[in-house]
Design a protein around this motif. Sequence first.
Motif, PDB file in Angstrom:
ATOM      1  N   SER A 113       0.824  -1.200   0.000  1.00  0.00           N
ATOM      2  CA  SER A 113       0.000   0.000   0.000  1.00  0.00           C
ATOM      3  C   SER A 113       0.860   1.251   0.000  1.00  0.00           C
ATOM      4  CB  SER A 113      -0.955   0.011   1.193  1.00  0.00           C
ATOM      5  OG  SER A 113      -2.006   0.919   0.937  1.00  0.00           O
ATOM      6  N   GLY A 114       0.341   2.286  -0.623  1.00  0.00           N
ATOM      7  CA  GLY A 114       1.036   3.574  -0.668  1.00  0.00           C
ATOM      8  C   GLY A 114       0.475   4.489   0.394  1.00  0.00           C
ATOM      9  N   GLN A 139       0.204   8.450   1.642  1.00  0.00           N
ATOM     10  CA  GLN A 139       0.395   9.854   1.236  1.00  0.00           C
ATOM     11  C   GLN A 139       1.338  10.540   2.214  1.00  0.00           C
ATOM     12  OE1 GLN A 139      -1.151  11.557  -1.221  1.00  0.00           O
ATOM     13  NE2 GLN A 139      -3.209  10.711  -1.491  1.00  0.00           N
ATOM     14  N   PHE A 164       4.971   2.078   0.994  1.00  0.00           N
ATOM     15  CA  PHE A 164       5.876   3.119   0.495  1.00  0.00           C
ATOM     16  C   PHE A 164       5.223   4.480   0.655  1.00  0.00           C
ATOM     17  CE2 PHE A 164       3.732   4.294  -3.378  1.00  0.00           C
ATOM     18  CZ  PHE A 164       2.926   3.201  -3.609  1.00  0.00           C
ATOM     19  N   ALA A 206       4.322   7.817  -0.934  1.00  0.00           N
ATOM     20  CA  ALA A 206       4.059   8.121  -2.348  1.00  0.00           C
ATOM     21  C   ALA A 206       4.441   9.567  -2.685  1.00  0.00           C
ATOM     22  CB  ALA A 206       2.593   7.836  -2.665  1.00  0.00           C
ATOM     23  N   HIS A 263       3.472  10.761  -6.288  1.00  0.00           N
ATOM     24  CA  HIS A 263       2.049  11.126  -6.333  1.00  0.00           C
ATOM     25  C   HIS A 263       1.799  12.494  -5.700  1.00  0.00           C
ATOM     26  CE1 HIS A 263       0.892   6.826  -7.179  1.00  0.00           C
ATOM     27  NE2 HIS A 263       0.041   7.480  -7.912  1.00  0.00           N
ATOM     28  N   TYR A 292      -2.577   9.848 -12.742  1.00  0.00           N
ATOM     29  CA  TYR A 292      -2.283   9.386 -11.381  1.00  0.00           C
ATOM     30  C   TYR A 292      -2.617   7.900 -11.155  1.00  0.00           C
ATOM     31  CZ  TYR A 292      -3.022   9.731  -6.181  1.00  0.00           C
ATOM     32  OH  TYR A 292      -3.013   9.563  -4.823  1.00  0.00           O
ATOM     33  N   MET A 308      -0.141   4.683  -9.969  1.00  0.00           N
ATOM     34  CA  MET A 308      -0.510   3.811  -8.851  1.00  0.00           C
ATOM     35  C   MET A 308      -0.508   2.348  -9.302  1.00  0.00           C
ATOM     36  SD  MET A 308      -3.619   4.337  -6.234  1.00  0.00           S
ATOM     37  CE  MET A 308      -4.412   2.946  -5.418  1.00  0.00           C
ATOM     38  N   ASP A 363       3.015   1.222  -9.299  1.00  0.00           N
ATOM     39  CA  ASP A 363       3.481   0.941  -7.930  1.00  0.00           C
ATOM     40  C   ASP A 363       3.145  -0.489  -7.542  1.00  0.00           C
ATOM     41  OD1 ASP A 363       4.131   3.636  -7.444  1.00  0.00           O
ATOM     42  OD2 ASP A 363       2.101   4.088  -6.714  1.00  0.00           O
ATOM     43  N   ILE A 364       1.898  -0.831  -7.785  1.00  0.00           N
ATOM     44  CA  ILE A 364       1.383  -2.126  -7.319  1.00  0.00           C
ATOM     45  C   ILE A 364       2.018  -3.258  -8.130  1.00  0.00           C
ATOM     46  CG2 ILE A 364      -0.696  -3.551  -7.087  1.00  0.00           C
ATOM     47  CD1 ILE A 364      -2.259  -0.829  -6.786  1.00  0.00           C
ATOM     48  N   VAL A 422      -4.045  -5.318  -2.013  1.00  0.00           N
ATOM     49  CA  VAL A 422      -3.809  -3.902  -1.779  1.00  0.00           C
ATOM     50  C   VAL A 422      -4.819  -3.394  -0.750  1.00  0.00           C
ATOM     51  CG1 VAL A 422      -3.531  -1.654  -2.907  1.00  0.00           C
ATOM     52  CG2 VAL A 422      -3.129  -3.757  -4.209  1.00  0.00           C
ATOM     53  N   VAL A 429      -6.748  -0.812   1.079  1.00  0.00           N
ATOM     54  CA  VAL A 429      -7.033   0.608   0.799  1.00  0.00           C
ATOM     55  C   VAL A 429      -8.352   1.028   1.422  1.00  0.00           C
ATOM     56  CG1 VAL A 429      -5.811   0.927  -1.403  1.00  0.00           C
ATOM     57  CG2 VAL A 429      -8.090  -0.122  -1.393  1.00  0.00           C
ATOM     58  N   GLN A 436     -10.116   4.456  -2.855  1.00  0.00           N
ATOM     59  CA  GLN A 436      -9.036   3.977  -3.733  1.00  0.00           C
ATOM     60  C   GLN A 436      -9.393   2.695  -4.483  1.00  0.00           C
ATOM     61  OE1 GLN A 436      -6.193   5.733  -4.288  1.00  0.00           O
ATOM     62  NE2 GLN A 436      -7.145   7.286  -2.990  1.00  0.00           N
TER      63      GLN A 436
HETATM   64  N1  TRP Z   1      -3.492   6.961  -4.063  1.00  0.00           N
HETATM   65  C1  TRP Z   1      -3.336   6.469  -2.715  1.00  0.00           C
HETATM   66  C2  TRP Z   1      -4.030   7.434  -1.725  1.00  0.00           C
HETATM   67  O1  TRP Z   1      -4.382   8.525  -2.102  1.00  0.00           O
HETATM   68  C3  TRP Z   1      -1.873   6.324  -2.358  1.00  0.00           C
HETATM   69  C4  TRP Z   1      -1.208   5.314  -3.246  1.00  0.00           C
HETATM   70  C5  TRP Z   1      -0.302   5.566  -4.226  1.00  0.00           C
HETATM   71  C6  TRP Z   1      -1.416   3.902  -3.215  1.00  0.00           C
HETATM   72  N2  TRP Z   1       0.098   4.399  -4.811  1.00  0.00           N
HETATM   73  C7  TRP Z   1      -0.549   3.361  -4.207  1.00  0.00           C
HETATM   74  C8  TRP Z   1      -2.204   3.058  -2.437  1.00  0.00           C
HETATM   75  C9  TRP Z   1      -0.500   1.976  -4.453  1.00  0.00           C
HETATM   76  C10 TRP Z   1      -2.153   1.688  -2.692  1.00  0.00           C
HETATM   77  C11 TRP Z   1      -1.288   1.155  -3.679  1.00  0.00           C
HETATM   78  O2  TRP Z   1      -4.210   7.095  -0.568  1.00  0.00           O
END
Ligand code: TRP
Length: 320
Positions: free
Chosen positions: A6-7, A9, A38, A40, A43, A125, A129, A132-133, A141, A143, A147
Amino acid sequence: MPRFLSGIQPSGRLHLGNYYGAIREHVRLQDQGEAYYFIADYHALTSLRDAKALRANVFDTAVTYLACGLDPDRCVLFRQSDVPEVTELTWLLLTVAPMAMLENAVSYKDKVARGIPADAGLFTYPVLMAADILSQDGDVVPVGRDQVQHVEMTRDVAAKFNREFGADVFKVPEYRLGEAPYVPGTDGAKMSKSYGNVVEIFAEGRELEKAVMGIKTDSSPPAAPKNPDDSTIYKLFSLVAPDEREALAARFRAGGLGYGDAKKLLLARVDAAFAPIRERGKALRADPARVEAVLAKGAVTARENARRVLARARKACGLS
Ligand code: TRP
Ligand code: ADP
């Protein structure tokens, strides 16, 4: 063992909404599979254009997550921009991402409706993402609801790339919704940094007292019986001290407990619950090299994964 990814912010100073809604879940998942998280920062560039603020926010976010219990021996924590392979992968994915899919993205449409200028970074965007995954071969994932659509787009783009190039390049991931509670802010609305109604995780002393004692209440006198379910004080207390929630609910219903005293009880519990987190936070903040070392170690693992996936993708589509 599933690989969670998971990303996060880089929002800087995080609050109890972030803690109970997201961080706690991320910490728990460390024991249920391989956990990759990670920060992000690529982003973040779609909304923040201040180098100093971005750097500070990335550091604060890393400190907060580590203080709250991410353990670098049990998870991989890294900074997105330390894995530049994701930007190349983004390009490969963009070549198969339908315009109509991106035009349908709710988060993009929302942001534009709120007057945020529509640049190509914001528009694409979801594909960053997806990169990333997919670059980490993530299975699941975790979230929030907002998301889910992005993870569905990731699935579509991954499957399409696999189909178009006749190869099993990408693992098609799934999303998982946490049982994130809705954390109310001091004014009763959703706790959010943009509403100025937060109790920060690292708040202490006068600052913490001001936030908790400032919780909005109705004008019932102390003697009056009160419905706990209508009270922000009670809702926050239930999250912070679940073992004592029933006892507090009974006191609300019985009457005789004024809001001022209820706030003092909440203040004491928040103060105690977050004291160890605050202490760890202070130690980490005083040792930026240690935080940097965690991110650097995470970057090595994450880059190895990303290089492997990118090599598969490049080969499949005919790049050298
Ligand atoms: N977009 C997600 C958020 O706003 C953050 C994010 C970026 C993310 N890359 C990702 C979440 C990959 C899950 C996997 O919270
Ligand atoms: P903010 O609203 O302060 O900008 P973010 O949107 O950056 O917070 O949220 C980051 C994470 O914290 C998300 O996963 C979100 O689901 C969670 N979160 C934020 N606020 C709350 C809240 N009040 N209740 C539950 N979860 C929350």
